[in-house]
Design an enzyme around this catalytic site. Structure first.
Site, PDB file in Angstrom:
ATOM      1  N   GLY C 150       0.809  -1.208   0.000  1.00  0.00           N
ATOM      2  CA  GLY C 150       0.000   0.000   0.000  1.00  0.00           C
ATOM      3  C   GLY C 150       0.844   1.259   0.000  1.00  0.00           C
ATOM      4  N   CYS C 151       0.180   2.373   0.289  1.00  0.00           N
ATOM      5  CA  CYS C 151       0.811   3.674   0.096  1.00  0.00           C
ATOM      6  C   CYS C 151       1.939   3.935   1.074  1.00  0.00           C
ATOM      7  CB  CYS C 151      -0.241   4.773   0.166  1.00  0.00           C
ATOM      8  SG  CYS C 151      -1.302   4.705   1.608  1.00  0.00           S
ATOM      9  N   TYR C 152       1.724   3.701   2.362  1.00  0.00           N
ATOM     10  CA  TYR C 152       2.776   4.006   3.329  1.00  0.00           C
ATOM     11  C   TYR C 152       4.014   3.149   3.103  1.00  0.00           C
ATOM     12  CZ  TYR C 152      -0.161   7.076   6.224  1.00  0.00           C
ATOM     13  OH  TYR C 152      -0.932   8.108   6.700  1.00  0.00           O
ATOM     14  N   GLY C 319       0.456   3.912  -4.887  1.00  0.00           N
ATOM     15  CA  GLY C 319       0.259   3.388  -3.535  1.00  0.00           C
ATOM     16  C   GLY C 319      -0.845   2.365  -3.429  1.00  0.00           C
TER      17      GLY C 319
END
Lengths: 347, 347, 347, 347
Positions: C150-152, C319
């Site tokens: 994902g994005c993080y 992301g």
């Protein structure tokens, strides 16, 4: 088919940036020349870091002969006044197609053009085709000079012209309350687009028919109504970047008609249109952002005896660069939606 | 003078929070009781962290007898339906002053109230005083039950009533295109106020006279016009938190009047008003944010034969909590601007 | 080549919407099935009005056997916990490719997975390939089950892994201060994404290594460093919809190195990467919005003895959905950038 | 007591506007003179329409002798370089109190001042008192020249100094990742504050210890630590108008300490502070907007061996104008919170 060679004159503003974004995805086009004044000598990806690794062309100062030699099609996106002049020059140099994104060539009556813009090249005004395909696209076929309408006229005209044409609303009064994101004012910083002052607040400006786009809206709606009309046009600046919503008010010719009656007319009128969607709920600019789509809504206010018509579009796409490409496609015999098939970016 | 003991019923919404912010700076007031339903048992600074170190009262469940015993004045800011009922109960318990911030008691004609709200306590409607001081403040003196108008009616009425009263505009058609920040929809999360969907976009909702505040606007404007009127009211949701701008359109009775003529009338009519400012440029909600001020503008569209009147105010202050305090001040014989002297927060 | 038949399980969230936007422009793909729970039975363009006139498929309840029959590839974008379970089921039903966009299958060590997620399907974790192509794409070729970061994690890992791999920074301390738009929290309305509260303000949440994505970042950076690492990860919520910026801090192994030294390493390491751009100025999320691009910057703070590395990307594209498509392309032998060639939307 | 006569030199920026907002509500102050350069000759309510009907003073060109004659106290809020020079002139003219809001007089070591600012008036630097009351207010009593710290230093110092003073964290490394609204950059329009480019995006600037406020932060934290320190300071620009959040990272001297241990220290250290609130959840700038409050949070990251300290404040109030008034109050023997009692504006 060989690629169409395209030049962009006025590459450093938002309209230019959006033309670049869209043309880079267009299957039939090759960008051969980018011109601008103050930015000449800079790489386009220094001006627009979003293009890093995608386009590194150096921006050139404008030279009409070179544009005419290196490109088949020119998009001209310069400030009002200069834009029409340059478009005219390129047209007279014999380019296959010139598209002017300013307001300079959109008013066909020279007297009105002179009154609002302070200039009028009568021969050129007579040649320029008004580039709103939904008003009639036959005249765009094989056009060589197209005056592409901007965001306010496109939104305002699309809200009302079908209702006027079908005589469902009276030609007076006509009111357009338009709400625009601040990208419509361009890339030059100003207090009115300074985030601390524009980021949480709303205000009208150039209200009550003083905005320069008023006569252009009247010209198109007058043709639709079959009679000269006056439009009370009041633009508002909203705390957002992109998007324009026009809320238009008119008086029904038959007060007994219901919302569904107006929806039916609009659905019929826009059948087959590649970019117009008639929606049942009030349209939202967030639903068309980044696309060439127009969401069109209507409601009957039978208590008050009015019809409310609403258009949502992206001011930089259908309100500028996307519309110009749509016109180019049509003029060159390409599929009208070529390069414009992207879905809106939501959220 | 001993402090006035104030209870707040409905402390957990934005209107409640804004009452707390303003009342904490009011020189004559002591907050003795905070009531709410779902939040009962919680500390107010847990609900509203901006009050940390300033107010730590525990929110109580509503108990009418206790409110009537512990407070002289009650502000009731509950959801429509419940709010008017509670206000009525507290009024009948003999409190010195009850202010209802909902729409429940604002429509004086029981038939119309019933049509739009589904209820009508006729005795109560007859007692309730409409709390818009600019319409006439004598009736507020010593009032014991005040129905405080909200953001849309306040903005719409202030835009048009003076022009109608002076017969500078005709009573039909009347159009109000209102633009509101999303805090007006309250603190309960919903998709329509979800930042990804509401943070960059604009749309209308409950257009064309279907919004519940329409008859309230018509009631006040009808009184001003001396005849029943219909208003085509269309609210819009903007990507911002606070602020409301009403742009109103009407037809002038004398089409030769200029902008300056309308400005002169408004300046005269609002002379001495503590919170209304007649401004020459279109008003901006950013210039009244956080204050009880109203900026009022007007422009003649002589080309199209219309008058455009515009009101900017903060929906949570002059459109709710500040107006309620202004009414309280008046009813209790305090200086009308007590506790409301803060300047707008800009930027 | 015949189109690849694609099913989307979890079509009603933002990740689903973004998959639809991108897949509709993918030249080799045909959407054959959309599944969701609560939205089953609704048309997709009722859930997402931006798709009006483009896609009107009715959303179906999830049925594994049907997905496996009607599609070659499944994207699973369900809530954590459920998503990995469904992806596993589809994988075991023999689909050609399953891509899970949740965190369920991203931690390869079952003990750590159990500690942070409360579950661990050991056999499945052993099969799942981590879908960050920049870390090594060979393992993606012909993969059948991909856990898409994902994005993080994507932003954090891309900021630091090349510096760790080249031993230009020490493996401790490693700090990532991440700033995210609120679309990362999904489409379910909540107070933390309520425009009035989230629209003008910034705050951290789940600070100091308590966020569930911490071990995933540590897993990838530990592999790069050749030793187990701890990352102090602190996410922040920003008043915007899309975009994530990770600002990472680490200690240089040689304090005399200059910014240019780090830039040179990054440029070399990412040569040929289709989506990573090493930029000289601090990267801006506004320059990658709507695209699968990553802008990567670095600066030496020689006074304080630190290196600052920064990644900007679109949390919903690189992301989430764009990255998933990039993985699919790779796994199926398509050009890695197929369907992902759109330029960022700027402004 | 007779009112204190106050002059404002540099009235046309946001710091000036915020001084006006706050001083208009100050019980002991009379505004006698407003000075500015480019705006001289204009009415202040033309520059700042939010003051319409409240303050209509004409802005004067600066004249030191006149300021010294017409006022007891001068706030100087001019651009760096000029501001310190004017403050020095007014101080030498014998005014009772001069407060400089620029960075010119904040660095007490002339060599460091010269290195970062290019100038150093040694005599003046020796006289100027650093105006952060929380660091020690005795020196402010009867001060005649105060250098008021700005938003970045105030937020950064308040995050870390108490932890350093109590030796709960080591003096190296010290990292401050600051996030600021764009009003901190002032009222002059620029591309970096142009809404279309700044309204949805985040980026760092002057990263890695190159920002001019770095040595000022180091000066204060060095005093707290009892040893010279280096701070890696990286500011970020956020899509909002007001507010600053500093997230600071340091290494604990005792890794076994828990979040609660740090909270206890902060609560003790700031007991009795009129504006500092130690909060248990990560602080949010939305909870202090428009007020002089500081929300301070802390968390132990025991996994990674770090302490995360966070400060939220309003950059124009506690980060500039409110702090200056707090200093004035102290220097003149007024209640420290006079005129600063307003609650935050939320939402």
């Amino acid at each position: 088919m060989a690629s169409i060679r395209v030049a962009l004159v006025g590459a450093s503003g938002y309209t230019g940036a959006e033309l670049l974004r869209l043309l880079l995805s267009h299957p039939d086009v090759e960008l051969t020349l980018l011109c601008a004044h103050k930015s000449a000598g800079q790489r386009i990806d220094a001006l627009f870091p979003q293009l890093t690794g995608r386009l590194s062309t150096v921006v050139e100062p404008y030279d009409g002969a070179r544009v005419a030699r290196d490109a088949d099609v020119a998009f001209v996106a310069l400030p009002h006044g200069e834009s029409g002049r340059v478009a005219g020059e390129l047209y007279r140099l014999g380019m296959r197609l010139v598209l002017d994104l300013s307001g300079d060539l959109r008013i066909s009556d020279p007297a009105i053009c002179r009154e609002w813009y302070g200039h009028a090249d009568e021969a050129l005004l007579a040649e320029a085709v008004y580039g709103l395909p939904e008003l009639g696209r036959a005249r765009l076929d094989r056009a060589r000079l197209i005056a592409v309408p901007g965001c306010y006229p496109t939104a305002s005209i699309l809200a009302l012209f079908a209702l006027l044409e079908a005589k469902l609303v009276a030609p007076a009064p006509l009111i357009v309350d338009a709400k625009s994101g601040v990208s419509g004012a361009g890339r030059t910083p100003a207090l009115s687009s300074h985030l601390p002052e524009a980021g949480e607040g709303v205000r009208a400006y150039k209200v009550a028919g003083t905005h320069r786009h008023t006569p252009e809206i009247e010209q198109a709606l007058g043709l639709a109504a079959g009679t000269a009309v006056r439009v009370s046009f009041s633009p508002h600046l909203l705390p957002m970047s992109r998007g324009i919503l026009a809320t238009a008010y008119a008086v029904p010719t038959d007060p007994s008609r219901k919302t569904e009656d107006y929806l039916r007319l609009l659905r019929e009128r826009f059948t087959g249109e590649p970019f117009v969607r008639v929606v049942e709920h009030p349209p939202d600019t967030a639903h068309v952002r980044g696309s060439n789509l127009v969401h069109l809504g209507v409601a009957a206010d039978r208590r008050a005896g009015l019809v409310v018509a609403m258009t949502a579009l992206d001011n930089l796409v259908k309100g500028a660069s996307g519309q110009a490409i749509q016109c180019m496609n049509r003029a060159l015999g390409l599929p009208e939606a070529a390069g414009l098939g992207g879905s809106p970016m939501f959220p």
